[in-house]
Design a protein around this motif. Structure first.
Motif, mmCIF file in Angstrom:
data_model
loop_
_atom_site.group_PDB
_atom_site.id
_atom_site.type_symbol
_atom_site.label_atom_id
_atom_site.label_comp_id
_atom_site.label_asym_id
_atom_site.label_seq_id
_atom_site.Cartn_x
_atom_site.Cartn_y
_atom_site.Cartn_z
ATOM 1 N N SER A 433 0.819 -1.212 0.000
ATOM 2 C CA SER A 433 0.000 0.000 0.000
ATOM 3 C C SER A 433 0.853 1.262 0.000
ATOM 4 O O SER A 433 0.374 2.339 0.384
ATOM 5 N N ALA A 434 2.109 1.158 -0.433
ATOM 6 C CA ALA A 434 3.002 2.306 -0.597
ATOM 7 C C ALA A 434 3.149 3.131 0.676
ATOM 8 O O ALA A 434 3.164 4.362 0.651
ATOM 9 N N GLY A 435 3.257 2.446 1.825
ATOM 10 C CA GLY A 435 3.499 3.134 3.083
ATOM 11 C C GLY A 435 2.271 3.451 3.899
ATOM 12 O O GLY A 435 2.376 3.899 5.040
ATOM 13 N N ASP A 436 1.079 3.236 3.325
ATOM 14 C CA ASP A 436 -0.176 3.538 4.012
ATOM 15 C C ASP A 436 -0.613 2.318 4.829
ATOM 16 O O ASP A 436 -0.677 1.209 4.320
ATOM 17 N N LEU A 437 -0.920 2.552 6.117
ATOM 18 C CA LEU A 437 -1.450 1.497 6.979
ATOM 19 C C LEU A 437 -2.819 1.936 7.475
ATOM 20 O O LEU A 437 -2.931 2.776 8.367
ATOM 21 N N THR A 438 -3.874 1.418 6.881
ATOM 22 C CA THR A 438 -5.240 1.719 7.293
ATOM 23 C C THR A 438 -5.870 0.444 7.824
ATOM 24 O O THR A 438 -5.903 -0.576 7.130
ATOM 25 N N PHE A 439 -6.362 0.491 9.059
ATOM 26 C CA PHE A 439 -6.867 -0.715 9.699
ATOM 27 C C PHE A 439 -7.909 -0.344 10.741
ATOM 28 O O PHE A 439 -8.089 0.838 11.059
ATOM 29 N N ASP A 440 -8.585 -1.362 11.274
ATOM 30 C CA ASP A 440 -9.573 -1.095 12.310
ATOM 31 C C ASP A 440 -9.312 -1.983 13.518
ATOM 32 O O ASP A 440 -8.731 -3.065 13.414
ATOM 33 N N VAL A 441 -9.733 -1.491 14.686
ATOM 34 C CA VAL A 441 -9.620 -2.192 15.958
ATOM 35 C C VAL A 441 -10.972 -2.108 16.645
ATOM 36 O O VAL A 441 -11.639 -1.067 16.605
ATOM 37 N N ILE A 442 -11.403 -3.212 17.275
ATOM 38 C CA ILE A 442 -12.665 -3.212 18.011
ATOM 39 C C ILE A 442 -12.404 -2.868 19.470
ATOM 40 O O ILE A 442 -11.563 -3.486 20.137
ATOM 41 N N ALA A 443 -13.121 -1.880 19.978
ATOM 42 C CA ALA A 443 -12.954 -1.448 21.362
ATOM 43 C C ALA A 443 -13.476 -2.513 22.315
ATOM 44 O O ALA A 443 -14.601 -3.001 22.174
ATOM 45 N N THR A 444 -12.630 -2.875 23.292
ATOM 46 C CA THR A 444 -13.025 -3.836 24.314
ATOM 47 C C THR A 444 -12.531 -3.355 25.678
ATOM 48 O O THR A 444 -11.686 -2.474 25.760
ATOM 49 N N GLY A 445 -13.066 -3.973 26.745
ATOM 50 C CA GLY A 445 -12.580 -3.674 28.088
ATOM 51 C C GLY A 445 -13.530 -2.813 28.899
ATOM 52 O O GLY A 445 -14.579 -2.360 28.418
ATOM 53 N N GLU A 446 -13.141 -2.602 30.145
ATOM 54 C CA GLU A 446 -13.925 -1.786 31.069
ATOM 55 C C GLU A 446 -13.878 -0.315 30.660
ATOM 56 O O GLU A 446 -12.984 0.108 29.925
ATOM 57 N N PRO A 447 -14.847 0.482 31.111
ATOM 58 C CA PRO A 447 -14.794 1.918 30.822
ATOM 59 C C PRO A 447 -13.475 2.524 31.274
ATOM 60 O O PRO A 447 -12.944 2.203 32.334
ATOM 61 N N GLY A 448 -12.931 3.388 30.447
ATOM 62 C CA GLY A 448 -11.636 4.012 30.708
ATOM 63 C C GLY A 448 -10.760 3.945 29.460
ATOM 64 O O GLY A 448 -11.206 3.529 28.385
ATOM 65 N N TYR A 449 -9.517 4.357 29.606
ATOM 66 C CA TYR A 449 -8.613 4.393 28.466
ATOM 67 C C TYR A 449 -7.964 3.031 28.231
ATOM 68 O O TYR A 449 -7.532 2.339 29.162
ATOM 69 N N HIS A 450 -7.860 2.687 26.944
ATOM 70 C CA HIS A 450 -7.224 1.436 26.519
ATOM 71 C C HIS A 450 -6.180 1.748 25.456
ATOM 72 O O HIS A 450 -6.396 2.596 24.577
ATOM 73 N N LEU A 451 -5.056 1.070 25.553
ATOM 74 C CA LEU A 451 -3.880 1.415 24.759
ATOM 75 C C LEU A 451 -3.821 0.639 23.447
ATOM 76 O O LEU A 451 -4.027 -0.582 23.416
ATOM 77 N N ILE A 452 -3.520 1.355 22.384
ATOM 78 C CA ILE A 452 -3.258 0.763 21.075
ATOM 79 C C ILE A 452 -1.852 1.178 20.692
ATOM 80 O O ILE A 452 -1.590 2.357 20.411
ATOM 81 N N ASP A 453 -0.927 0.232 20.711
ATOM 82 C CA ASP A 453 0.485 0.531 20.451
ATOM 83 C C ASP A 453 0.987 -0.251 19.244
ATOM 84 O O ASP A 453 0.653 -1.434 19.075
ATOM 85 N N LEU A 454 1.801 0.408 18.426
ATOM 86 C CA LEU A 454 2.442 -0.236 17.275
ATOM 87 C C LEU A 454 3.944 -0.257 17.514
ATOM 88 O O LEU A 454 4.565 0.783 17.745
ATOM 89 N N TYR A 455 4.527 -1.447 17.422
ATOM 90 C CA TYR A 455 5.961 -1.619 17.643
ATOM 91 C C TYR A 455 6.657 -2.059 16.365
ATOM 92 O O TYR A 455 6.088 -2.814 15.566
ATOM 93 N N PRO A 456 7.914 -1.644 16.170
ATOM 94 C CA PRO A 456 8.720 -2.222 15.097
ATOM 95 C C PRO A 456 9.019 -3.697 15.408
ATOM 96 O O PRO A 456 8.851 -4.161 16.537
ATOM 97 N N GLY A 457 9.494 -4.400 14.415
ATOM 98 C CA GLY A 457 9.891 -5.793 14.590
ATOM 99 C C GLY A 457 10.580 -6.293 13.332
ATOM 100 O O GLY A 457 10.848 -5.527 12.406
ATOM 101 N N VAL A 458 10.870 -7.574 13.288
ATOM 102 C CA VAL A 458 11.506 -8.200 12.130
ATOM 103 C C VAL A 458 10.463 -9.046 11.412
ATOM 104 O O VAL A 458 9.912 -9.988 11.988
ATOM 105 N N TYR A 459 10.190 -8.702 10.167
ATOM 106 C CA TYR A 459 9.169 -9.409 9.388
ATOM 107 C C TYR A 459 9.650 -10.785 8.946
ATOM 108 O O TYR A 459 8.900 -11.757 8.921
#
Length: 497
Positions: A433-459
Motif C-alpha cells: 500500500s506504498a506506506g499507508d497502513l489503514t486498519f480497524d480495531v474493536i474497542a473492548t474492556g472496562e470503561p476508561g482508556y485502553h492502549l493501542i500501540d504499534l511496535y517495530p519488529g523483524v518481518y
C-alpha cells in the motif's frame, strides 16, 4: 575468531546447546548442524591446570571477584583473560535480515606477577557485555596454563513501579546471553503475550519499553527466555533451571498519564548505526542539500543545489520501491517526478516541495536530472505519522479506524506489530500500500482508556535458530536492525453504553 551463529559455536557452550535443542525443538536437524560445525584450536585441546580459585562462581556485570592462582612459574608476569563476545545484526542488500552474528575476542581481565612460590592473587571486575557461561584463563608468556569457569547472570530493573494508565514503563537489563537459549526473552503483561526483548547489538544490555494498561490495581509483568518465539514456561525443568525468571508487579493508579495522547515517538538509533546507504554520485562541483533530511508525509522541504548547468531545466526524480513479497509478482525500483525547475545563471537551484506520500523506512534517493543525465543526488527519509483515528471514544464494540503513513518496505521496517492493552494482536504490512497502513480495531474492556500501540519488529529473517519474526520488539529503541523505526502510541476511551 568470527562466529556466525548458524555455522559454529564455542566449545564450552556446545553440550548445553545440544541439551536444550534436544529437549524442546522440533527442528531435528538443528542440533546436528551446530554440533558438526564446532571448531577447536590446538590450544583448546591442550590439558590446562585447574589452578584458579574464585571468590564466587557466578554473579552479575560489574561484580568484583577475588582470585587466587597457584602452580605458576615463579616471579613471572601473568594475566587473566576471558572470551568476550561482540554481537551485531547481519542485514544484506539494504532490506534482507539474515540474523544475529557473534564474534569472540579474548580480553584481559587483570594482569600482575607471580611470587617466588608461583602464586598470584588479586581481584577483577566482571566486564559489561553478554551474560552466560565463560572461561577464565591464566596466561604466562602468552600461553594459557590454567582455566576456570564463571557464569554471568542477567539482571533486571523496572522503573517506575506505579503510575496511571499510559505511564511509560522501562525495564533495563544487563548480561542477557548470546547463546541460543539465553538470547531471546519474552514479556507478558497480566498473562498476555506482549513482545520480544533482545540485546544483540548492545552486547547483552537492553531497554524494553511498554505502557501501563488496565484498571487501577496491581498488574503482573513476567520475563522468560524463549528462543522459539514464546515464553518457555516450565523453565525449572529445562536444562537451565538456575537461570533468572524475573517477575514484577506494576500498580496502576487513578487518572491518566500525559503519554496517553496519540503520538509517534522520537526516532531512535538503529542497531549498529543502521544500514549504510550507497554513496551518492554527484558530478564534480555539484552540491545538493535539503532543509531537512527526514519528515512526515506532506511536510515542507527545500532543496538547494549548486554547480549545475546554468539556465537549464532540471527534473527532480524520486526513487521508490513498488511490489509485493507475497503476490508472486516480485518488486523493484520505480521513479516518480517531484517536478521541474529552472537553474539560474550561476548554476544554482532552490526548489520547494512536500514530502511525498510514499514508503517510510530507509531513505529514498532524489536525482537531479538535466538533459537526461544525473548531475546530483540526495537522500530523503519519510517518517511514520498518525493521519487519523476515528472515533477516539465510544462503548465496547466500537470499530476504530486508524490510518498511519510512512510504513516501510524492507524485512525490518515494512511491518508494525499491534498490541491492545499490552496483548499482541497482529501485524500490519505497508509495502503493498506504498506506506499507508489503514486498519480497524474493536474497542473492548472496562470503561476508561485502553492502549493501542504499534511496535517495530523483524518481518522475516534468513536463519532462525532463534525466532524473532512477526513479534513486537520491545527493545526497538536500542536493538532494532536496519533502520530506526519509532513506536506509535495511541489510546481509545471506552465509555458506558
Amino acid at each position: 575468531m568470527k562466529f556466525p551463529y548458524y555455522k559454529t559455536w564455542l566449545l564450552m557452550f556446545s553440550l548445553a546447546s545440544l541439551l536444550v535443542l534436544a529437549a524442546c525443538s522440533d527442528e531435528k536437524n538443528e542440533t546436528t548442524t551446530e554440533s558438526e560445525n564446532i571448531t577447536q584450536s590446538t590450544e583448546t585441546l591442550e590439558l590446562l591446570k585447574n589452578n584458579i580459585k574464585l571468590s564466587a562462581e557466578r554473579g552479575f556485570v560489574r561484580d568484583e571477584i577475588q582470585f587466587e592462582v597457584t602452580e605458576l612459574q615463579p616471579n613471572k608476569e601473568a594475566e587473566l583473560t576471558w572470551n568476550s563476545i561482540d554481537g551485531s545484526w547481519i542485514v544484506e542488500d539494504l532490506y534482507s535480515v539474515v540474523g544475529p552474528e557473534f564474534i569472540e575476542k579474548e580480553i584481559v581481565l587483570t594482569s600482575g606477577k607471580s611470587d617466588a612460590n608461583g602464586n598470584w592473587s588479586g581481584s577483577f571486575i566482571i566486564p559489561e557485555g553478554f551474560g552466560g557461561d565463560f572461561t577464565i584463563w591464566v596466561k604466562q608468556e602468552g600461553k594459557k596454563v590454567g582455566q576456570v569457569g564463571y557464569t554471568v547472570d542477567p539482571s533486571f530493573v523496572m522503573e517506575p513501579t506505579s503510575g496511571p494508565v499510559g505511564t511509560e514503563i522501562t525495564i533495563k537489563m544487563e548480561g542477557l546471553g548470546w547463546s541460543t537459549y539465553m538470547r531471546n526473552w519474552q514479556l507478558t503483561y497480566d498473562n498476555k503475550y506482549t513482545g520480544l526483548i533482545t540485546g544483540i547489538s548492545t552486547n547483552g544490555t537492553a531497554e524494553a519499553k511498554i505502557r501501563a494498561a488496565g484498571q487501577p490495581g496491581k498488574h503482573a509483568i513476567r520475563l522468560r527466555t524463549g528462543y522459539l518465539g514464546m515464553q518457555y514456561i516450565n523453565y525449572l525443568q529445562s536444562p537451565y533451571p538456575d537461570k533468572p525468571a524475573p517477575d514484577f508487579m506494576f500498580e496502576v493508579t487513578e487518572g491518566v498519564a500525559d503519554t496517553i495522547e496519540n503520538h509517534v515517538e522520537e526516532t531512535p538509533v538503529a542497531a549498529d548505526g543502521g544500514v549504510v546507504m550507497p554513496k551518492l554520485q554527484n558530478k564534480e562541483g555539484v552540491a545538493v542539500d535539503l532543509s531537512t533530511t527526514e519528515g512526515v508525509v506532506g511536510s515542507p522541504v527545500t532543496l538547494t543545489a549548486s554547480g549545475l548547468p546554468a539556465e537549464k531545466t532540471v527534473e527532480l526524480i524520486f526513487n521508490t520501491m513498488r511490489g509485493s513479497r507475497v503476490s508472486g509478482n516480485g518488486f523493484g525500483e520505480e521513479t516518480t517526478s517531484l517536478g521541474s525547475a529552472q537553474i539560474d545563471v550561476e548554476g544554482n537551484l532552490t526548489y520547494d516541495f512536500a514530502v511525498p506520500d510514499d514508503l517510510g523506512g530507509i531513505p529514498h534517493r532524489i536525482d537531479l536530472v538535466v538533459d537526461g543525465e544525473v548531475y546530483g543526488q540526495t537522500y530523503l527519509r519519510i517518517l511514520p505519522s498518525i493521519v487519523s483515528m476515528e472515533p477516539k471514544s465510544g462503548p465496547v464494540g466500537t470499530s476504530i479506524t486508524i490510518t498511519i503513513k510512512g510504513g516501510g518496505w524492507t524485512e525490518f521496517d515494512n511491518a508494525y506489530y499491534l498490541t491492545y492493552d499490552n496483548a499482541y494482536t497482529g501485524y500490519l504490512c505497508a509495502f503493498n500500500s506504498a506506506g499507508d497502513l489503514t486498519f480497524d480495531v474493536i474497542a473492548t474492556g472496562e470503561p476508561g482508556y485502553h492502549l493501542i500501540d504499534l511496535y517495530p519488529g523483524v518481518y522475516k529473517q534468513e536463519i532462525k535458530d532463534t525466532d524473532m519474526t512477526l513479534i513486537p520488539q520491545l527493545t526497538y529503541s536500542t536493538d532494532h536492525p536496519g533502520s530506526a523505526m519509532p513506536a506509535i502510541r495511541m489510546a481509545f476511551e471506552v465509555t458506558e453504553e
